[in-house]
Write an enzyme that holds these catalytic residues in place. Structure first.
Site, PDB file in Angstrom:
ATOM      1  N   GLN A  72     -39.057 118.591  84.442  1.00  0.00           N
ATOM      2  CA  GLN A  72     -38.788 117.707  85.588  1.00  0.00           C
ATOM      3  C   GLN A  72     -39.988 116.816  85.914  1.00  0.00           C
ATOM      4  OE1 GLN A  72     -36.032 116.980  87.180  1.00  0.00           O
ATOM      5  NE2 GLN A  72     -34.853 118.364  85.886  1.00  0.00           N
ATOM      6  N   SER A  73     -40.862 116.607  84.969  1.00  0.00           N
ATOM      7  CA  SER A  73     -42.089 115.825  85.209  1.00  0.00           C
ATOM      8  C   SER A  73     -41.799 114.443  85.802  1.00  0.00           C
ATOM      9  CB  SER A  73     -42.828 115.667  83.874  1.00  0.00           C
ATOM     10  OG  SER A  73     -43.849 114.691  84.006  1.00  0.00           O
ATOM     11  N   ASN A  74     -42.350 114.202  87.000  1.00  0.00           N
ATOM     12  CA  ASN A  74     -42.260 112.868  87.603  1.00  0.00           C
ATOM     13  C   ASN A  74     -43.078 111.887  86.775  1.00  0.00           C
ATOM     14  OD1 ASN A  74     -40.919 113.845  90.049  1.00  0.00           O
ATOM     15  ND2 ASN A  74     -42.878 114.809  90.490  1.00  0.00           N
TER      16      ASN A  74
END
Ligand code: PLP
Length: 312
Positions: A72-74
């Site tokens: 889920q890395s922004n």
């Protein structure tokens, strides 16, 4: 002082204002810097770093850009969004950790049509080797951006943010910014040292890496890159990680509710909720005077909030 090219990707300066309701509740003057509203995708702190990193990639003639992070890395999502805008081809080599399903930021990665490869490993070293292998297969040299964009060049984005805050003319006694891979904290502390005399930086840690070593190292490398000499303060880090990186914490969720119910501002479970909980903790411990100005840097992250399962 050396100067470095950057390409404008965000809408800067971002808004900054006093949070009247939360100030009343916490008994001091709480301000917010809305880097979540910086105008690319769902916004966030990675855009300031990417203005430097992608300018470097462009200047050096790269066409292919790869970065990494958890599912889920922004940072990975924003790297893809910014790269596409600049006509660069992004590939995301992500750790098979966190919510890998098509939720949260993965929805945006899918809608952008970005190539996402999951590597079932906890070793970033392995992932950087994997990037070289994939790039060789694609027959193109690759510009590799480290996890979180947290290197000396990326940190310059937050040195600039402190300059932006200085230009507002408001004096802040404290600035609070989340520490997840260390580049933002390094830039904020170094930038405060250079542009905000008398401002103390608090960096709530949302991961359990040795930031007492990582943050000073990035600061030293940034100082070297800038070709300047300055004293570097010891980072004031608070452990707000709770049950683990990207795992929601009770005080983090309480802080999310406090912010949303009183100010209509969305924080996330992985970074900004825990970071704001760190500010609340310090306020409750009596660390701020009623007359103090305390600035919370909203570093974004909304996408991750919508990857979580919530009880009805
Ligand atoms: C990456 C990130 C952070 C932490 O910044 P680092 O420079 O990695 O320490 C904070 N908030 C959000 C929303 C992020 O995506």
């Amino acid at each position: 002082m050396n100067s470095f090219d950057k390409i404008q990707l965000g809408l800067f300066p971002t808004p900054m204002y006093r949070l009247d309701n939360i100030s009343r509740i916490l008994g001091t003057n709480i301000w917010i810097k809305r880097d979540d509203l910086c105008g690319v995708a769902l916004g966030g702190n990675k855009v300031r770093k990417l203005e430097y990193l992608l300018a470097d990639a462009k200047n050096k003639g790269y066409e292919l850009v790869m970065t990494t992070g958890q599912a889920q890395s922004n940072h990975a999502m924003l790297t893809a969004a910014c790269a596409l805008r600049l006509g660069l081809e992004p590939v995301l080599v992500l750790k098979k950790r966190g919510v890998t399903a098509c939720k949260g930021n993965q929805i945006l990665n899918k809608l952008m049509g970005v190539k996402v490869i999951f590597a079932d490993t906890d070793s970033y070293e392995f992932i950087y080797e994997e990037m070289d292998r994939i790039a060789a297969e694609m027959g193109k040299p690759v510009y590799k951006i480290p996890c979180g964009g947290s290197n000396a060049l990326g940190a310059l984005g937050y040195v600039d943010c402190m300059k932006e805050i200085a230009a507002s003319g408001v004096h802040f006694d404290h600035v609070v910014a989340a520490c997840g891979s260390g580049g933002t904290a390094a830039g904020v502390i170094l930038g405060a040292q250079l542009h905000l005399p008398g401002t103390h930086v608090i960096a709530p840690m949302v991961d359990s890496d040795p930031f007492d070593e990582i943050v000073p190292r990035i600061m030293r490398e940034a100082v070297e890159l800038m070709g300047i000499e300055t004293e570097l303060p010891v980072p004031d880090l608070i452990d707000m990680c709770g049950p683990g990186y990207s795992v929601p914490s009770e005080d983090g969720n309480e802080a999310i509710e406090l912010m949303l119910r009183n100010e209509g501002i969305v924080l996330d479970t992985c970074y900004t909720g825990k970071a704001f909980a760190g500010l609340v903790k310090r306020a409750r411990e009596g660390c701020f005077k009623p007359s103090d100005n305390v600035l919370f840097i909203h570093t974004g992250g909304a996408g991750g909030l919508f990857a979580q399962d919530w009880e009805a």
